[in-house]
Design a protein around this motif. Sequence first.
Motif, PDB file in Angstrom:
ATOM      1  N   GLN A 154      13.387   8.170  -4.749  1.00 27.38           N
ATOM      2  CA  GLN A 154      12.539   8.663  -3.659  1.00 27.38           C
ATOM      3  C   GLN A 154      11.928   7.508  -2.875  1.00 27.38           C
ATOM      4  O   GLN A 154      11.822   7.564  -1.654  1.00 27.38           O
ATOM      5  N   ARG A 207       0.830  -1.206   0.000  1.00 31.41           N
ATOM      6  CA  ARG A 207       0.000   0.000   0.000  1.00 31.41           C
ATOM      7  C   ARG A 207       0.865   1.257   0.000  1.00 31.41           C
ATOM      8  O   ARG A 207       0.511   2.265  -0.598  1.00 31.41           O
ATOM      9  N   VAL A 208       2.005   1.171   0.705  1.00 36.61           N
ATOM     10  CA  VAL A 208       2.927   2.308   0.702  1.00 36.61           C
ATOM     11  C   VAL A 208       3.500   2.496  -0.704  1.00 36.61           C
ATOM     12  O   VAL A 208       3.600   3.620  -1.209  1.00 36.61           O
ATOM     13  N   LEU A 264       3.021   5.780  -3.133  1.00 37.01           N
ATOM     14  CA  LEU A 264       4.128   6.526  -3.739  1.00 37.01           C
ATOM     15  C   LEU A 264       4.039   6.490  -5.267  1.00 37.01           C
ATOM     16  O   LEU A 264       4.465   7.424  -5.944  1.00 37.01           O
ATOM     17  N   TYR A 308      14.229   2.709   5.379  1.00 35.29           N
ATOM     18  CA  TYR A 308      13.640   2.587   6.720  1.00 35.29           C
ATOM     19  C   TYR A 308      13.092   1.177   6.934  1.00 35.29           C
ATOM     20  O   TYR A 308      13.216   0.604   8.002  1.00 35.29           O
ATOM     21  N   ASN A 309      12.465   0.666   5.879  1.00 35.64           N
ATOM     22  CA  ASN A 309      11.878  -0.658   5.991  1.00 35.64           C
ATOM     23  C   ASN A 309      12.955  -1.724   6.226  1.00 35.64           C
ATOM     24  O   ASN A 309      12.720  -2.726   6.893  1.00 35.64           O
ATOM     25  N   PHE A 353      -6.356   5.286   0.884  1.00 35.32           N
ATOM     26  CA  PHE A 353      -6.545   3.841   0.917  1.00 35.32           C
ATOM     27  C   PHE A 353      -7.374   3.437   2.132  1.00 35.32           C
ATOM     28  O   PHE A 353      -7.527   4.192   3.086  1.00 35.32           O
ATOM     29  N   ALA A 365      -2.247   3.463   5.313  1.00 31.93           N
ATOM     30  CA  ALA A 365      -0.980   3.313   4.590  1.00 31.93           C
ATOM     31  C   ALA A 365      -0.049   4.497   4.823  1.00 31.93           C
ATOM     32  O   ALA A 365       0.608   4.981   3.916  1.00 31.93           O
ATOM     33  N   ASP A 414       1.823   4.793  14.712  1.00 34.86           N
ATOM     34  CA  ASP A 414       1.522   3.754  15.687  1.00 34.86           C
ATOM     35  C   ASP A 414       0.860   4.293  16.948  1.00 34.86           C
ATOM     36  O   ASP A 414       0.227   3.540  17.683  1.00 34.86           O
ATOM     37  N   HIS A 415       1.041   5.583  17.198  1.00 30.00           N
ATOM     38  CA  HIS A 415       0.469   6.172  18.403  1.00 30.00           C
ATOM     39  C   HIS A 415      -0.839   6.900  18.120  1.00 30.00           C
ATOM     40  O   HIS A 415      -1.395   7.548  18.999  1.00 30.00           O
ATOM     41  N   LEU A 469       3.388   6.114   6.441  1.00 27.36           N
ATOM     42  CA  LEU A 469       4.728   5.571   6.618  1.00 27.36           C
ATOM     43  C   LEU A 469       5.053   5.581   8.110  1.00 27.36           C
ATOM     44  O   LEU A 469       5.110   6.643   8.720  1.00 27.36           O
ATOM     45  N   PRO A 470       5.238   4.389   8.706  1.00 26.76           N
ATOM     46  CA  PRO A 470       5.349   4.314  10.171  1.00 26.76           C
ATOM     47  C   PRO A 470       6.570   5.046  10.727  1.00 26.76           C
ATOM     48  O   PRO A 470       6.596   5.376  11.904  1.00 26.76           O
ATOM     49  N   TRP A 471       7.585   5.273   9.892  1.00 28.25           N
ATOM     50  CA  TRP A 471       8.805   5.935  10.377  1.00 28.25           C
ATOM     51  C   TRP A 471       8.733   7.445  10.258  1.00 28.25           C
ATOM     52  O   TRP A 471       9.702   8.135  10.521  1.00 28.25           O
ATOM     53  N   LYS A 472       7.599   7.961   9.817  1.00 30.76           N
ATOM     54  CA  LYS A 472       7.451   9.404   9.741  1.00 30.76           C
ATOM     55  C   LYS A 472       6.342   9.850  10.697  1.00 30.76           C
ATOM     56  O   LYS A 472       5.339   9.160  10.845  1.00 30.76           O
ATOM     57  N   PHE A 514      13.979   4.485  15.541  1.00 34.04           N
ATOM     58  CA  PHE A 514      13.419   5.488  16.446  1.00 34.04           C
ATOM     59  C   PHE A 514      11.897   5.476  16.474  1.00 34.04           C
ATOM     60  O   PHE A 514      11.279   6.024  17.354  1.00 34.04           O
ATOM     61  N   TRP A 515      11.277   4.835  15.464  1.00 30.02           N
ATOM     62  CA  TRP A 515       9.816   4.933  15.394  1.00 30.02           C
ATOM     63  C   TRP A 515       9.164   3.748  16.101  1.00 30.02           C
ATOM     64  O   TRP A 515       9.710   2.655  16.135  1.00 30.02           O
ATOM     65  N   PRO A 516       7.957   3.972  16.658  1.00 26.85           N
ATOM     66  CA  PRO A 516       7.302   2.885  17.401  1.00 26.85           C
ATOM     67  C   PRO A 516       6.902   1.743  16.473  1.00 26.85           C
ATOM     68  O   PRO A 516       6.500   1.974  15.338  1.00 26.85           O
ATOM     69  N   GLY A 517       7.034   0.527  16.969  1.00 27.67           N
ATOM     70  CA  GLY A 517       6.661  -0.644  16.181  1.00 27.67           C
ATOM     71  C   GLY A 517       7.679  -1.007  15.131  1.00 27.67           C
ATOM     72  O   GLY A 517       7.377  -1.716  14.186  1.00 27.67           O
ATOM     73  N   HIS A 565      12.654   7.309   1.048  1.00 30.33           N
ATOM     74  CA  HIS A 565      11.540   7.527   1.981  1.00 30.33           C
ATOM     75  C   HIS A 565      10.984   6.232   2.563  1.00 30.33           C
ATOM     76  O   HIS A 565      10.352   6.255   3.607  1.00 30.33           O
ATOM     77  N   ALA A 566      11.178   5.116   1.848  1.00 30.86           N
ATOM     78  CA  ALA A 566      10.525   3.897   2.314  1.00 30.86           C
ATOM     79  C   ALA A 566      11.477   2.705   2.454  1.00 30.86           C
ATOM     80  O   ALA A 566      11.584   2.130   3.534  1.00 30.86           O
ATOM     81  N   PHE A 576       3.822   9.525  15.965  1.00 26.37           N
ATOM     82  CA  PHE A 576       4.009   8.544  14.903  1.00 26.37           C
ATOM     83  C   PHE A 576       2.682   7.795  14.686  1.00 26.37           C
ATOM     84  O   PHE A 576       1.866   7.680  15.617  1.00 26.37           O
TER      85      PHE A 576
END
Lengths: 262, 265
Positions: free
Chosen positions: A170, A156-157, A161, A178-179, B88, B92, B140-141, B94-97, A254-257, A174-175, B138
């Motif tokens: 890009q 979906r991401v 994009l 990180y993934n 969507f 969807a 997730d929160h 981006l979990p890191w942003k 740094f991001w949750p999950g 951006h994805a 984020f």
Amino acid sequence: MTRSHDGKLARAIRQRLPSAALFASVLVIWELAVRILKVPNYLLPAPSVVFARIVTDWASLSQNVWVTLEAAIAGFVIGTVIAVLAAFSFLYSKTVEQAVFPWAVVIKTIPIIAIAPLLTIWLGFGMAPKIAVAAIGCVFPTLVNMNRGLAAVDQRVIDYLRVLRASPRQLLAHARIYNALPYLFSAMKITVGMAMVGAIVAEFTGANFGIGTIIVNAGYRQDATLLFSAIFLSSVATLVLYYVVLAIEKVALFWPGASVDH
Amino acid sequence: MSEEHQFIHLEAISKTFPGVETGLTVLDQIDLSVGKRDFVSFVGHSGCGKSTLLRIIAGLEPPTAGKLMISGMSNEDYASQVPLGFVFQDAALLPWKTLAENVRLPLDILGIETPAIRRTMVQRAIDLVRLTGFENLFPDHLSGGMRQRASIARSLVYRPELLLMDEPFGALDDFTRRELSDELLRIWGETACTVLFVTHSLPEAVLLSDRVVVLDNKPGRIREIVPIDLPRPRWADVRASRAFADHLLHLESLIFGHRHHDQIS
């Protein structure tokens, strides 16, 4: 500080208590058994004897552990960088992936112990063969994980994009990167240990310095106390490496999950 | 139909997924024109190809046959000139942003305006969907409803002419869903874009739409295009009106036949 902070610390201590208690009781039983049964030092030295030896031989032991640790770190960094670059190149060329990946699998199947003497012949008795063996051990798991992490971006991401007509660069920036990070750290937490093992194995087959050299020599002289000292110090060194990676992971993810483990 | 109705023009759009022997036809000869600023909903049973139709319009999938024009251009050409908005079902994000970074992302990708102007645009979009104060959280929160609000914000931040929404509230609980469809009514009133909206909820379709396209199942064909002539601007309380109920009943009988009708009378 706050009550919740204290609670957290208390919980962390409570969680670690059983394993610490187990370790302590094993040491105590070991110590008592050796003393009561009068087991000779050359078979099984008591923990107190091992620790005394670590203290008396500290200068030599710590220097040699440090040499091995340096080789392991260098090999770990080199192997990881190679794997990450290879994974990136796979992203851009399916042909490169199809050409390289099967060989990565083949290299993975070669027992490291078998190539260590060869690398010693080629690279001498210094740091180079240890670094090479450590690096080779790190490449494959990191390559596989990194490859998967870069590819496994949520469809979906990717769709989102694509709607924005994002370029492949890009999408990467951006994805994909990180993934891939959680996958990368998941691999690195395994390969730090393997790097240390690789460096020690390389020292077995001929090296002037290093904890592996000490282990081999102590083995020849049947010096079990020195062996235990060396084993203890190299596992402490591996543990330190592992926690360094864990600390970097904490900052990078740094991001949750984020984490794919735990 | 006037020129205005030619903003989006679909002619005999069909889609067949390759499958055993014959393949699976999900869309069969869809003809449709949508005017600028129209709000058009697509309803029908699961598998009637409504999401596929949206994905075709967005250029995420090619149609097997047919012609598709937006603003007199192919959809690809149009989208490369005027970026589309797409929301969507599951946000969807981006979990890191963070929320603000997610809303900002399309501006960065499209290279719209200067960083300072981007910041104001992001703030305006976040205010529009009423997520002010949550900028640095984020995904997730955030709750499911907040994530979907964020997804709407990031699709509106670059002010698209055309917003495609693929069951945007489908994954939400009933209360949140209703709250968000009321919100969408308000947001659409403030943005002036054309919306194509796929939904499973008939009340949602009636509340929001100018026209509701009812699709038949397997293969997906247009059964009827129902104009919803409830006055604009509409508010959430239109749900209580007689006309609303009539439209709803009409749609229900179209989709479920008269079976449902008989049971309740």
